[in-house]
Design a protein around this motif. Structure first.
Motif, PDB file in Angstrom:
ATOM      1  N   VAL A  74       0.853  -1.210   0.000  1.00 13.70           N
ATOM      2  CA  VAL A  74       0.000   0.000   0.000  1.00 13.70           C
ATOM      3  C   VAL A  74       0.883   1.253   0.000  1.00 13.70           C
ATOM      4  CG1 VAL A  74      -1.728   1.314   1.313  1.00 13.70           C
ATOM      5  CG2 VAL A  74      -1.923  -1.175   1.123  1.00 13.70           C
ATOM      6  N   ILE A  75       1.943   1.227   0.802  1.00 10.05           N
ATOM      7  CA  ILE A  75       2.867   2.362   0.859  1.00 10.05           C
ATOM      8  C   ILE A  75       3.454   2.652  -0.521  1.00 10.05           C
ATOM      9  CG2 ILE A  75       5.127   3.118   1.760  1.00 10.05           C
ATOM     10  CD1 ILE A  75       2.952   3.395   3.837  1.00 10.05           C
ATOM     11  N   GLU A  76       3.753   1.594  -1.276  1.00  9.89           N
ATOM     12  CA  GLU A  76       4.376   1.754  -2.600  1.00  9.89           C
ATOM     13  C   GLU A  76       3.458   2.440  -3.608  1.00  9.89           C
ATOM     14  OE1 GLU A  76       5.677  -2.098  -3.810  1.00  9.89           O
ATOM     15  OE2 GLU A  76       7.215  -2.234  -2.232  1.00  9.89           O
ATOM     16  N   LEU A  77       2.165   2.526  -3.323  1.00  4.26           N
ATOM     17  CA  LEU A  77       1.226   3.160  -4.264  1.00  4.26           C
ATOM     18  C   LEU A  77       1.467   4.659  -4.395  1.00  4.26           C
ATOM     19  CD1 LEU A  77      -2.068   1.298  -3.255  1.00  4.26           C
ATOM     20  CD2 LEU A  77      -0.783   1.023  -5.391  1.00  4.26           C
ATOM     21  N   ILE A  78       2.026   5.279  -3.338  1.00  4.12           N
ATOM     22  CA  ILE A  78       2.300   6.725  -3.372  1.00  4.12           C
ATOM     23  C   ILE A  78       3.779   6.934  -3.090  1.00  4.12           C
ATOM     24  CG2 ILE A  78       1.840   8.962  -2.286  1.00  4.12           C
ATOM     25  CD1 ILE A  78      -0.976   8.026  -1.679  1.00  4.12           C
ATOM     26  N   PRO A  79       4.545   7.534  -4.023  1.00  3.62           N
ATOM     27  CA  PRO A  79       5.971   7.775  -3.797  1.00  3.62           C
ATOM     28  C   PRO A  79       6.185   8.719  -2.617  1.00  3.62           C
ATOM     29  CG  PRO A  79       5.394   8.115  -6.110  1.00  3.62           C
ATOM     30  CD  PRO A  79       4.116   7.980  -5.365  1.00  3.62           C
ATOM     31  N   LYS A  80       7.354   8.601  -1.999  1.00  2.00           N
ATOM     32  CA  LYS A  80       7.679   9.420  -0.833  1.00  2.00           C
ATOM     33  C   LYS A  80       7.586  10.916  -1.151  1.00  2.00           C
ATOM     34  CE  LYS A  80      11.383  10.643   2.335  1.00  2.00           C
ATOM     35  NZ  LYS A  80      12.805  10.520   2.667  1.00  2.00           N
ATOM     36  N   GLU A  81       8.080  11.326  -2.351  1.00  2.00           N
ATOM     37  CA  GLU A  81       8.087  12.749  -2.714  1.00  2.00           C
ATOM     38  C   GLU A  81       6.667  13.329  -2.695  1.00  2.00           C
ATOM     39  OE1 GLU A  81       9.434  10.306  -4.607  1.00  2.00           O
ATOM     40  OE2 GLU A  81      11.473  10.618  -3.841  1.00  2.00           O
ATOM     41  N   VAL A  82       5.694  12.543  -3.191  1.00  2.00           N
ATOM     42  CA  VAL A  82       4.297  13.007  -3.228  1.00  2.00           C
ATOM     43  C   VAL A  82       3.724  13.037  -1.815  1.00  2.00           C
ATOM     44  CG1 VAL A  82       1.987  12.514  -4.137  1.00  2.00           C
ATOM     45  CG2 VAL A  82       4.012  12.080  -5.558  1.00  2.00           C
ATOM     46  N   ALA A  83       4.047  12.010  -1.016  1.00  2.00           N
ATOM     47  CA  ALA A  83       3.557  11.963   0.369  1.00  2.00           C
ATOM     48  C   ALA A  83       4.033  13.178   1.156  1.00  2.00           C
ATOM     49  CB  ALA A  83       4.020  10.674   1.042  1.00  2.00           C
ATOM     50  N   VAL A  84       5.330  13.545   0.963  1.00  2.00           N
ATOM     51  CA  VAL A  84       5.893  14.704   1.666  1.00  2.00           C
ATOM     52  C   VAL A  84       5.287  15.997   1.137  1.00  2.00           C
ATOM     53  CG1 VAL A  84       8.009  16.021   2.033  1.00  2.00           C
ATOM     54  CG2 VAL A  84       8.056  13.530   2.222  1.00  2.00           C
ATOM     55  N   LYS A  85       5.148  16.094  -0.191  1.00  2.00           N
ATOM     56  CA  LYS A  85       4.620  17.322  -0.818  1.00  2.00           C
ATOM     57  C   LYS A  85       3.227  17.662  -0.303  1.00  2.00           C
ATOM     58  CE  LYS A  85       3.128  19.060  -5.344  1.00  2.00           C
ATOM     59  NZ  LYS A  85       2.918  18.697  -6.769  1.00  2.00           N
ATOM     60  N   ALA A 135       4.887   9.098  10.545  1.00  2.00           N
ATOM     61  CA  ALA A 135       4.624   7.856   9.808  1.00  2.00           C
ATOM     62  C   ALA A 135       5.403   7.817   8.492  1.00  2.00           C
ATOM     63  CB  ALA A 135       3.124   7.721   9.537  1.00  2.00           C
ATOM     64  N   ILE A 136       5.571   8.956   7.828  1.00  2.00           N
ATOM     65  CA  ILE A 136       6.359   9.003   6.593  1.00  2.00           C
ATOM     66  C   ILE A 136       7.793   8.573   6.884  1.00  2.00           C
ATOM     67  CG2 ILE A 136       7.422  10.594   4.916  1.00  2.00           C
ATOM     68  CD1 ILE A 136       4.742  12.099   4.823  1.00  2.00           C
ATOM     69  N   THR A 137       8.354   9.098   7.985  1.00  2.00           N
ATOM     70  CA  THR A 137       9.712   8.704   8.392  1.00  2.00           C
ATOM     71  C   THR A 137       9.768   7.207   8.674  1.00  2.00           C
ATOM     72  OG1 THR A 137      10.092  10.874   9.369  1.00  2.00           O
ATOM     73  CG2 THR A 137      11.542   9.086  10.088  1.00  2.00           C
ATOM     74  N   ARG A 138       8.743   6.704   9.344  1.00  2.00           N
ATOM     75  CA  ARG A 138       8.715   5.287   9.745  1.00  2.00           C
ATOM     76  C   ARG A 138       8.638   4.350   8.536  1.00  2.00           C
ATOM     77  NH1 ARG A 138       3.619   2.732  13.012  1.00  2.00           N
ATOM     78  NH2 ARG A 138       4.244   0.556  12.961  1.00  2.00           N
ATOM     79  N   TYR A 139       7.784   4.693   7.552  1.00  2.00           N
ATOM     80  CA  TYR A 139       7.527   3.760   6.448  1.00  2.00           C
ATOM     81  C   TYR A 139       8.415   3.975   5.229  1.00  2.00           C
ATOM     82  CZ  TYR A 139       3.399   2.110   8.935  1.00  2.00           C
ATOM     83  OH  TYR A 139       2.574   1.544   9.863  1.00  2.00           O
ATOM     84  N   TYR A 140       8.871   5.216   5.019  1.00  2.00           N
ATOM     85  CA  TYR A 140       9.626   5.490   3.798  1.00  2.00           C
ATOM     86  C   TYR A 140      11.134   5.520   4.004  1.00  2.00           C
ATOM     87  CZ  TYR A 140       5.361   6.772   1.246  1.00  2.00           C
ATOM     88  OH  TYR A 140       4.142   6.758   0.618  1.00  2.00           O
ATOM     89  N   GLU A 141      11.582   5.631   5.277  1.00  2.00           N
ATOM     90  CA  GLU A 141      13.018   5.791   5.513  1.00  2.00           C
ATOM     91  C   GLU A 141      13.581   4.634   6.326  1.00  2.00           C
ATOM     92  OE1 GLU A 141      13.902   9.624   7.083  1.00  2.00           O
ATOM     93  OE2 GLU A 141      12.689  10.654   5.581  1.00  2.00           O
ATOM     94  N   GLN A 142      13.181   3.409   5.956  1.00  2.00           N
ATOM     95  CA  GLN A 142      13.725   2.228   6.622  1.00  2.00           C
ATOM     96  C   GLN A 142      15.172   2.017   6.218  1.00  2.00           C
ATOM     97  OE1 GLN A 142      12.353   0.428   8.852  1.00  2.00           O
ATOM     98  NE2 GLN A 142      10.236   1.107   8.784  1.00  2.00           N
ATOM     99  N   PRO A 143      16.068   1.593   7.147  1.00  2.00           N
ATOM    100  CA  PRO A 143      17.447   1.278   6.778  1.00  2.00           C
ATOM    101  C   PRO A 143      17.488   0.133   5.771  1.00  2.00           C
ATOM    102  CG  PRO A 143      17.184   1.367   9.170  1.00  2.00           C
ATOM    103  CD  PRO A 143      15.826   1.431   8.572  1.00  2.00           C
ATOM    104  N   GLU A 144      18.591   0.067   5.037  1.00  2.00           N
ATOM    105  CA  GLU A 144      18.753  -1.003   4.056  1.00  2.00           C
ATOM    106  C   GLU A 144      18.677  -2.365   4.749  1.00  2.00           C
ATOM    107  OE1 GLU A 144      22.323  -0.590   1.842  1.00  2.00           O
ATOM    108  OE2 GLU A 144      21.943   1.505   1.371  1.00  2.00           O
ATOM    109  N   GLN A 145      18.152  -3.368   3.995  1.00  2.00           N
ATOM    110  CA  GLN A 145      18.029  -4.717   4.540  1.00  2.00           C
ATOM    111  C   GLN A 145      19.412  -5.280   4.863  1.00  2.00           C
ATOM    112  OE1 GLN A 145      15.062  -6.069   5.187  1.00  2.00           O
ATOM    113  NE2 GLN A 145      16.141  -7.732   6.211  1.00  2.00           N
TER     114      GLN A 145
END
Length: 570
Positions: A74-85, A135-145
């Protein structure tokens, strides 16, 4: 909805007063934060109340994002740039409809943009800007696997590597450095650090024993074993961590202190305070994680009840005197002091702090790191502060008569002094100062307030349930009245993925705030015992640590087991 519009509506609906709005707007202009943040910080309006107000205004449902676990698809449906904007977050998809959390559901441009982007119908729900940004920080800025521990260990070819089994073997700095920089060792050390961040640990313990080498994390105040690397890696891991902390890898007989600064992504930095200690079977390393993003400076969220919070705020806003915070190491004293400084920090005041060590950098505050080896201790720093035209002084800890004497004099000469001591509760702090050699009349003249605190683990929100095992008598034995125990419905965490099956996630502070009122001062001057001071303070309305814990049980925040673990009976 703009800040001005929200403020006007809140005043029109008589939810806040015009004066409260002006206070919040002044704080907003000073800090650059949003109005909702200032309203919560000043204790005028909580986030929950603001969300409910916005829901009524817009006629759409409200949502608490902290209680949701959103599907990554669901998160992938909206890019981070749009979510922040647009300050939006996708929450759930139901067929051709996408539910989106917004702070302003009347923003038609944002809704049209999301419709075009996703090809779905957009159904808005409302929450605050702060909740969406978190929530944007939590879902879009996860550290690399990260690679798993087994994968990293699998990369090590032990037949080709000899790290030495005996710490008394001939030691070569060059060999040790070469071993520490081998790719699998580097990966393993990175894994230890990044796993600790992902799991929300506060400390990492890397410990060598005769036949075992283990790594433990302190999570929510309790140590858990995380991994047991092969004993052969002992020297290599120690050397790698010391290289990262810029310590002397050749010195293995003396304790050392250093710091590792780790950058995660573009916008996040994590500090690790590193301490090494020579033990019988090698050097033990303990690292304290200092995550500025998780530093909670909002007093309303620390755990204060309404009346103690009012007492606390009233006393830190007094023009002079001393406010003391007491408790054992790791009880959250620094966070409470930083919260007070954040509240007091303004352009028109000069704030200086003497800390050992400086844990977090606070903008607009002059922070001084202590260096005992060159003579820069709390007493020396305090003397210097008094020549620096101070308004507010924070001393990391009052350890001796010299520091106590200077702090008392500063409090008596028109300065506000904040500091800490190591005592079990607020009333016993008085006798601790007297034992240091401070005269009773100086204590009563200088001290405004004493706060004792402890940290108890919070029940995990994702698996909270009624605790049927806690019987009424156990609550009575813990300090509740019979009627209160009968009405109480204790909670516990069943254990889930979010809390790693512990039933707890996060911590809450328990506070005991003792104001130095005239009856208390009279008792101090008469040489009263700690028990007499405590009895009088309770008579005057002080909430004790145990009582604060029992209140948290009633609120479903923590468990009886936790309260009994961290507090003593009254």
């Amino acid at each position: 909805m703009a800040n001005e519009r929200i403020g006007e509506l809140l005043v029109r609906e008589s939810i806040i007063s015009a004066q409260q709005l002006r206070d919040a707007q002044q704080d907003t202009h000073r800090t650059g934060k949003r109005l909702a943040y200032s309203l919560a910080k000043l204790g005028i309006l909580g986030e929950k109340e603001l969300t409910e107000f916005l829901a009524r205004q817009y006629g759409v449902p409200s949502i608490s994002l902290s209680e949701f676990e959103i599907d990554p698809e669901v998160i992938e449906l909206i890019p981070k740039e749009v979510a922040v904007k647009h300050t939006v977050l996708p929450v759930q998809r139901a067929g051709s409809t996408l539910i989106v959390a917004m702070s302003d559901p009347s923003n038609i441009y944002a809704i049209d943009d999301l419709k075009f982007l996703t090809g779905l119908n957009i159904e808005p729900v409302v929450t605050t800007d702060a909740a969406i940004e978190e929530a944007i920080t939590r879902y879009y800025e996860q550290p690399e696997q990260l690679e798993s521990y087994d994968e990293v260990i699998g990369d090590l070819e032990f037949e080709d590597i000899d790290f030495g089994d005996d710490i008394d073997d001939d030691f070569s700095v060059l060999d040790s450095q070469a071993e520490a920089e081998q790719a699998p060792v580097v990966k393993l050390c990175n894994l230890i650090l990044l796993n600790a961040i992902n799991k929300g640990a506060s400390d990492i313990h890397i410990e060598p024993y005769e036949k075992q080498y283990r790594v433990r994390y302190r999570i929510d105040g309790v140590l858990h074993q995380e991994m047991a690397p092969p004993l052969k890696l002992r020297n290599a891991i120690t050397s790698r961590m010391k290289i990262m902390a810029t310590l002397d890898i050749a010195e293995r007989r003396l304790p050392q202190d250093g710091r590792i600064k780790l950058r995660i992504g573009k916008n996040r930095e994590m500090d690790f305070r590193v301490s090494t200690l020579p033990t019988l079977y090698g050097e033990k390393i303990v690292m304290r994680l200092l995550d500025r993003d998780k530093l909670e400076l909002d007093m309303t969220k620390l755990g204060f009840e309404a009346e103690p919070l009012k007492d606390f705020k009233d006393n830190i806003h007094r023009p002079y005197g001393m406010c003391l915070v007491t408790g054992p190491t790791g009880s959250g004293k620094t966070t409470t002091l930083y919260s007070a400084l954040s509240e007091l920090n303004a352009e028109e005041v000069n704030i200086s702090t003497a800390e050992d060590p400086v844990e977090y950098n606070l903008a607009g505050i002059n922070q001084v790191q202590m260096h005992e080896d060159i003579g820069l201790n709390f007493a020396t720093a305090l003397r210097s502060f008094l020549r620096q035209d101070p308004d507010i002084i924070m001393v990391g800890e009052i350890r001796d008569f010299e520091t106590a004497e200077i702090a008392v004099k500063a409090a008596l000469t028109g300065h506000l002094v904040l500091s800490t001591l190591h005592t079990n509760d607020a009333p016993s702090t008085i006798n601790r100062m007297l034992n240091m050699g401070v005269e009773p009349f100086l204590v009563t003249a200088s001290v405004n307030m004493i706060v004792a605190q402890r940290l108890a683990r919070r029940i995990c929100r994702d698996c909270v349930a009624d605790d049927e095992e806690v019987v009424e008598q156990a609550l009575v034995d813990g300090g509740m009245g019979a009627k209160e125990a009968k009405a109480c419905r204790p909670k516990r965490g069943r254990g889930c993925k979010t809390c790693a099956s512990t039933g707890y996630r996060g911590r809450v502070a328990l506070y005991e705030v003792m104001v130095m009122s005239d009856p208390i001062k009279d008792l101090v001057l008469q040489g009263a015992s700690t028990a007499e001071l405590k009895a009088e303070a309770i008579r005057l309305g002080m909430t004790t640590l145990r009582r604060s814990g029992l209140n948290k049980i009633n609120e479903g925040v923590t468990t009886l087991e936790e309260v009994l673990r961290v507090t003593a009976s009254d």
